[in-house]
Design an enzyme around this catalytic site. Structure first.
Site, short mmCIF file in Angstrom:
data_model
loop_
_atom_site.label_atom_id
_atom_site.label_comp_id
_atom_site.label_asym_id
_atom_site.label_seq_id
_atom_site.Cartn_x
_atom_site.Cartn_y
_atom_site.Cartn_z
N ASP A 92 -37.23 29.78 -17.62
CA ASP A 92 -35.86 29.33 -17.34
C ASP A 92 -35.40 28.31 -18.35
O ASP A 92 -34.26 27.84 -18.30
CB ASP A 92 -35.75 28.78 -15.91
CG ASP A 92 -36.75 27.66 -15.66
OD1 ASP A 92 -37.41 27.23 -16.62
OD2 ASP A 92 -36.86 27.21 -14.51
N ASP B 26 -42.96 32.48 -16.43
CA ASP B 26 -43.08 31.17 -15.84
C ASP B 26 -42.82 31.41 -14.34
O ASP B 26 -42.15 32.38 -14.00
CB ASP B 26 -41.99 30.29 -16.45
CG ASP B 26 -42.12 28.85 -16.04
OD1 ASP B 26 -43.27 28.39 -15.93
OD2 ASP B 26 -41.09 28.21 -15.84
N ASP C 263 -39.84 24.69 -20.50
CA ASP C 263 -40.74 25.60 -21.20
C ASP C 263 -40.22 26.03 -22.57
O ASP C 263 -40.65 27.03 -23.11
CB ASP C 263 -41.07 26.82 -20.33
CG ASP C 263 -39.85 27.38 -19.66
OD1 ASP C 263 -38.75 27.11 -20.14
OD2 ASP C 263 -39.99 28.09 -18.64
P1 ADP Z 1 -43.66 25.49 -13.12
O1 ADP Z 1 -44.74 26.01 -13.98
O2 ADP Z 1 -43.79 26.04 -11.74
O3 ADP Z 1 -42.29 25.65 -13.69
P2 ADP Z 1 -43.64 22.61 -13.81
O4 ADP Z 1 -44.45 22.58 -15.04
O5 ADP Z 1 -42.18 22.40 -13.92
O6 ADP Z 1 -43.94 23.91 -12.91
O7 ADP Z 1 -44.22 21.51 -12.82
C1 ADP Z 1 -45.57 21.58 -12.38
C2 ADP Z 1 -45.81 20.77 -11.15
O8 ADP Z 1 -45.58 19.40 -11.41
C3 ADP Z 1 -44.89 21.10 -10.00
O9 ADP Z 1 -45.40 22.15 -9.22
C4 ADP Z 1 -44.88 19.79 -9.22
O10 ADP Z 1 -46.01 19.73 -8.38
C5 ADP Z 1 -45.03 18.74 -10.29
N1 ADP Z 1 -43.73 18.16 -10.68
C6 ADP Z 1 -43.11 18.30 -11.85
N2 ADP Z 1 -41.96 17.62 -11.88
C7 ADP Z 1 -41.82 17.07 -10.66
C8 ADP Z 1 -40.84 16.21 -10.03
N3 ADP Z 1 -39.72 15.85 -10.67
N4 ADP Z 1 -41.06 15.83 -8.78
C9 ADP Z 1 -42.16 16.21 -8.11
N5 ADP Z 1 -43.12 16.97 -8.62
C10 ADP Z 1 -42.97 17.40 -9.89
MG MG Z 2 -40.68 25.42 -15.00
#
Ligand code: ADP
Ligand code: MG
Length: 641
Positions: A534, A341, A538
């Site tokens: 983390d 991730d 996920d």
């Molecule tokens: P990653 O795969 O990098 O762990 P996530 O699945 O957690 O990413 O989130 C994907 C995208 O969704 C982030 O890059 C962000 O753009 C958006 N996002 C998710 N949660 C939030 C939040 N609480 N505030 C702002 N943007 C968010």
């Molecule tokens: Mg994540």
């Protein structure tokens, strides 16, 4: 040494002394003259004498063998030893008058058993010493000053006091005091962590510099230390394939050698007597069959393999790598693909606000709206925006919060609808959003359906990330993939810099699962796919992968639940290290299997040919076992792996 081990040692010494004493008996003792009956009588009396050390050392084996026969599970080591020694006594009585061998076989067998139980106890102790994290007491405040109590008795929400040099007994939040924590016992790394009031602290860390007053957030049973100890203690119940192989092997092997021994006892003398006209020599062949039985005892394997895994899990634990079962330690050694991730795994997950663009509001106002919107999210982005906001937040302004996983958040602030998230979220809401030329994660903000600008935040790669990828390649991992919900531009930049094989971006949490399924299908079926994340959003992916690795799991119960292997700190280098530890462990298992089976095979052949006698047989058996056990203990030491 336990009481039981001490008692056994006394029995061993007593039997050995008696056996040696009996050796000095004159050969014709007691003399009854020279007739055939008197010979038998003498052998009988001598047997009575030898039975004393024999029963001292072997009574429990005989009893266990008898119980096994009654329960219909007779083909175990106790049975083999009982049959072989009783048989040897019978041959002595009827023919040779030599009983020392039967006693010696039992004696050596018990010495081997003693050694084994000592080694197991030793490595168990070693492991708990290595993972020296169980606190002895918690100090609470009472009317008559500070008082030390059992950590189990402290309810959540109490205040505990931890002096410099002491272990933090229970998870909590610092109320007062500053200190530097040594997390080595949990993470295997001795990088100190500074804490101040308001910071979360985990049990098992040692407070090094200052006095801390900590408000506990959990009970002892729910604290990090208890979780870890529970995990390590239960680890041996999930059996590996090798262990299952050994129990299947024993189910076939033991009956096979018993049948072999019977054939050896009956067939050759029958053939000699009936067809070849030779003297059948029953005694000789029965003796050979009994020797064959002693040799066949599979102790070395039965003992050393679980012991190796046990030691391997302990060694890994010391390095801050918690393996939830032998099966996972074994699977880890077959890792062909590692899927990461991005946020918080390869990157630090602490975003820095780098710019605010295209906003009708002032920078500060926009940040305040965003921080209020993110006030109840635990996403790393949310945390960073909150940290970047210069004004104190009035949380009563926020009503109705909705977090859309992989998109962002939607809330009401002062009755106005504020959305905060990526371009996908803006698209969903039908708000046209501004492009941004900067690379970085973009958080767009809209207020009442009108675009209100965006915040550019950037995450940095972990300093160890590049080295971690290289170390994985060196450890034989062929495919390294990154999945992320972030923008393609950001993902590519990270992937290029770290030299990853594949990268998939703009994924929603559920897309990550389907992507992982595709990767599982396209991988080599002989190898396994490990996912490292983390555990923040996920957990489904962690569960779906062949092997789920949660990083930086200190304090995150969800990640600990979902993963098969838990890294206490968030250093991605640990993954390659874990693979190396598992490879070493499997190498030891293989060495022991091959070595023990090879020595067994040679001895069995020598025994069948009548070259090996029972002394040699039992020496070989105990010898192989001692070497195999010592080899197994090597798995405990992971210093250079
Ligand atoms: P990653 O795969 O990098 O762990 P996530 O699945 O957690 O990413 O989130 C994907 C995208 O969704 C982030 O890059 C962000 O753009 C958006 N996002 C998710 N949660 C939030 C939040 N609480 N505030 C702002 N943007 C968010
Ligand atoms: Mg994540």
């Amino acid at each position: 040494m336990t009481k039981k081990q001490k008692k056994m040692l006394i029995r061993i010494c007593a039997a050995a002394v008696l056996l040696i004493a009996l050796h000095f008996l004159p050969e014709d003792f007691p003399s009854f003259g020279g007739t055939a009956e008197s010979g038998l009588l003498r052998r009988l009396v001598r047997m009575m004498l030898y039975l004393v050390p024999y029963l001292i050392i072997g009574h429990d084996i005989l009893r266990k063998a008898a119980r096994g026969i009654l329960n219909g599970q007779m083909l175990d080591e106790n049975f083999l030893m009982a049959v072989a020694t009783v048989g040897a006594l019978a041959i002595g009585l009827l023919k040779t008058g030599d009983y020392a061998e039967a006693v010696a076989v039992m004696l050596f067998y018990q010495i081997g058993e003693w050694f084994q139980s000592y080694a197991v106890g030793k490595s168990r102790k070693n492991i708990s010493a290595l993972m020296d994290i169980r606190p002895d007491f918690a100090r609470i405040e009472s009317e008559n000053g500070p008082e030390e109590v059992d950590p189990e008795e402290v309810p959540a929400g109490s205040v505990i006091i931890v002096r410099p040099g002491e272990k933090i007994p229970i998870d909590g939040i610092v109320e007062e005091g500053e200190s530097s924590l040594n997390t080595a016992a949990l993470t295997g790394e001795s990088v100190p962590r500074d804490v101040k009031p308001g910071d979360e602290v985990f049990s098992g860390c040692i407070s090094m510099s200052g006095l801390l007053r900590i408000r506990t957030t959990k009970e002892f049973g729910e604290s990090t230390v208890s979780k870890i100890l529970e995990l390590v203690e239960n680890a041996s119940s999930l059996k590996s394939r090798s262990e299952n192989f050994i129990s299947r092997f024993a189910r076939i092997y033991t009956p096979a050698v018993v049948i072999g021994a019977l054939a050896l006892a009956v067939l050759p003398p029958a053939v000699r007597g009936l067809f070849l006209g030779l003297p059948p020599e029953w005694g000789d062949w029965i003796y050979r069959a009994l020797t064959f039985l002693v040799i066949s005892c599979p102790c070395a394997l039965v003992i050393s393999i679980p012991l190796t895994f046990f030691a391997g899990i302990g060694g890994a634990g010391k390095a801050g790598i918690l393996v939830k079962g032998s099966v996972w330690l074994e699977e880890l050694s077959r890792t062909g693909t590692v899927v990461f991730d991005k946020t918080g795994t390869l990157t630090q997950g602490t975003f820095e606000v780098t710019a605010v663009h295209h906003s009708p509001l002032s920078e500060e106002e926009l940040l305040e709206y965003a921080a209020l919107a993110e006030s109840s999210s635990s996403h790393p982005i949310a945390v960073s925006i909150r940290n970047a906001c210069p004004r104190p937040l009035d949380l009563s302004r926020v009503t109705r919060v909705e977090e859309i996983s992989g998109n962002g958040v939607k809330v009401l602030i002062d009755g106005r609808e504020v959305a905060c998230g990526n371009a996908r979220l803006m698209e969903r809401l039908g708000v046209p959003c501004m492009e941004c030329h900067e690379t970085g994660t973009i958080v767009h903000v809209s207020i009442d359906g009108a675009y209100a600008g965006h915040i550019v935040i950037s995450d940095r790669e972990k300093p160890e990330a590049k080295e971690a990828v290289a170390a994985l390649r060196a450890a034989g991992v062929r495919r390294i993939v990154m999945l992320t919900g972030d923008r393609d531009a950001v993902a590519r930049q990270v992937a290029d810099r770290l030299d990853l094989d594949q990268v998939y971006s703009d994924l929603l949490p559920e897309d990550k699962v389907s992507m992982l399924e595709e990767l599982l299908k396209s991988g080599n079926p002989k190898e396994i796919l490990a996912f490292a994340g983390d555990g923040i959003n996920d957990a489904p992916v962690l569960t779906r992968a062949d092997l789920g690795i949660a990083m930086g799991a200190m304090g995150s119960d969800a990640a600990i639940e979902a993963a098969d292997i838990v890294l206490m700190d968030d250093n991605p280098l640990k993954i390659a290290r874990a693979i190396r530890i598992s490879r070493k462990c499997m190498a030891i298992v293989r060495q022991n299997i091959v070595f023990a089976l090879a020595v067994k095979a040679v001895c069995l052949i020598l025994g069948a040919l009548g070259i090996a006698n029972m002394w040699l047989a039992v020496f070989a058996d105990v010898g192989v076992m001692v070497i195999a056990v010592l080899n197994a203990i090597r798995a405990l030491f992971t210093g250079k792996t």
